[in-house]
Design a protein around this motif. Structure first.
Motif, short mmCIF file in Angstrom:
data_model
loop_
_atom_site.label_atom_id
_atom_site.label_comp_id
_atom_site.label_asym_id
_atom_site.label_seq_id
_atom_site.Cartn_x
_atom_site.Cartn_y
_atom_site.Cartn_z
N ALA A 47 22.52 0.62 44.72
CA ALA A 47 22.72 -0.82 44.89
C ALA A 47 23.76 -1.10 45.97
O ALA A 47 23.61 -2.05 46.75
N GLU A 48 24.77 -0.27 46.06
CA GLU A 48 25.81 -0.46 47.08
C GLU A 48 25.25 -0.36 48.49
O GLU A 48 25.76 -0.98 49.41
N ILE A 49 24.19 0.44 48.67
CA ILE A 49 23.63 0.59 50.02
C ILE A 49 22.42 -0.31 50.25
O ILE A 49 21.75 -0.20 51.27
N GLY A 50 22.13 -1.19 49.26
CA GLY A 50 21.12 -2.21 49.49
C GLY A 50 19.84 -2.12 48.70
O GLY A 50 18.94 -2.94 48.87
N ALA A 58 21.21 -4.97 44.19
CA ALA A 58 22.06 -4.90 45.38
C ALA A 58 22.55 -6.30 45.72
O ALA A 58 21.86 -7.28 45.49
N SER A 59 23.73 -6.37 46.28
CA SER A 59 24.23 -7.67 46.73
C SER A 59 23.35 -8.14 47.89
O SER A 59 22.71 -7.33 48.58
N ASP A 60 23.31 -9.44 48.11
CA ASP A 60 22.53 -9.96 49.23
C ASP A 60 23.05 -9.39 50.54
O ASP A 60 22.27 -9.09 51.45
N LYS A 61 24.35 -9.23 50.64
CA LYS A 61 24.96 -8.69 51.86
C LYS A 61 24.46 -7.26 52.12
O LYS A 61 24.10 -6.92 53.25
N ALA A 62 24.44 -6.43 51.07
CA ALA A 62 23.99 -5.04 51.23
C ALA A 62 22.50 -5.00 51.57
O ALA A 62 22.07 -4.25 52.45
N TYR A 63 21.71 -5.83 50.89
CA TYR A 63 20.27 -5.87 51.16
C TYR A 63 20.00 -6.34 52.59
O TYR A 63 19.20 -5.77 53.31
N ASP A 64 20.69 -7.40 53.01
CA ASP A 64 20.50 -7.95 54.35
C ASP A 64 20.87 -6.95 55.44
O ASP A 64 20.36 -7.03 56.56
N CYS A 70 13.16 -1.05 56.01
CA CYS A 70 13.59 -0.65 54.66
C CYS A 70 13.58 -1.79 53.67
O CYS A 70 13.78 -1.58 52.48
N LYS A 71 13.36 -3.00 54.16
CA LYS A 71 13.38 -4.15 53.25
C LYS A 71 12.09 -4.21 52.45
O LYS A 71 11.04 -3.74 52.89
N TYR A 72 12.17 -4.78 51.29
CA TYR A 72 11.07 -4.85 50.37
C TYR A 72 11.10 -6.21 49.68
O TYR A 72 12.07 -6.94 49.78
N GLN A 73 10.03 -6.54 48.99
CA GLN A 73 9.99 -7.83 48.31
C GLN A 73 10.85 -7.75 47.05
O GLN A 73 10.62 -6.90 46.19
N ARG A 74 11.84 -8.60 46.99
CA ARG A 74 12.74 -8.61 45.83
C ARG A 74 12.26 -9.62 44.81
O ARG A 74 11.80 -10.69 45.18
N PRO A 75 12.40 -9.28 43.55
CA PRO A 75 12.00 -10.24 42.50
C PRO A 75 12.94 -11.43 42.44
O PRO A 75 14.02 -11.40 42.90
#
Length: 75
Positions: A47-50, A58-64, A70-75
């Motif tokens: 989660a810390e790395i997104g 993961a935090s929005d900042k880490a995901y962004d 590497c991005k995926y559809q988040r629920p």
């Protein structure tokens, strides 16, 4: 990039012997010493790395900060 990021991050953690991300199946296999690291701590590190897990988002900042591929559809 996702595979590399996940595997490198986890392999640096004390107690983790190996981490393998299968891109096709989207399955992570981790060999670890439960006396040195817990599944919960592994999920926190992801989660810390997104990357979201079933128990840690993961935090929005880490995901962004993830690379576009590497991005995926988040629920």
């Amino acid at each position: 990039m996702c595979k590399e990021s996940i595997e490198q991050t986890l392999s640096k953690q004390k107690g983790i012997e190996s981490a393998t991300w299968n891109v096709e199946t989207k399955q992570l296999t981790v060999k670890y010493d439960p006396e040195k690291i817990s599944v919960d701590k592994i999920k926190i590190k992801l989660a810390e790395i997104g990357y979201d897990t079933d128990t840690h988002r993961a935090s929005d900042k880490a995901y962004d900060a993830l690379h576009g591929c590497c991005k995926y559809q988040r629920p």
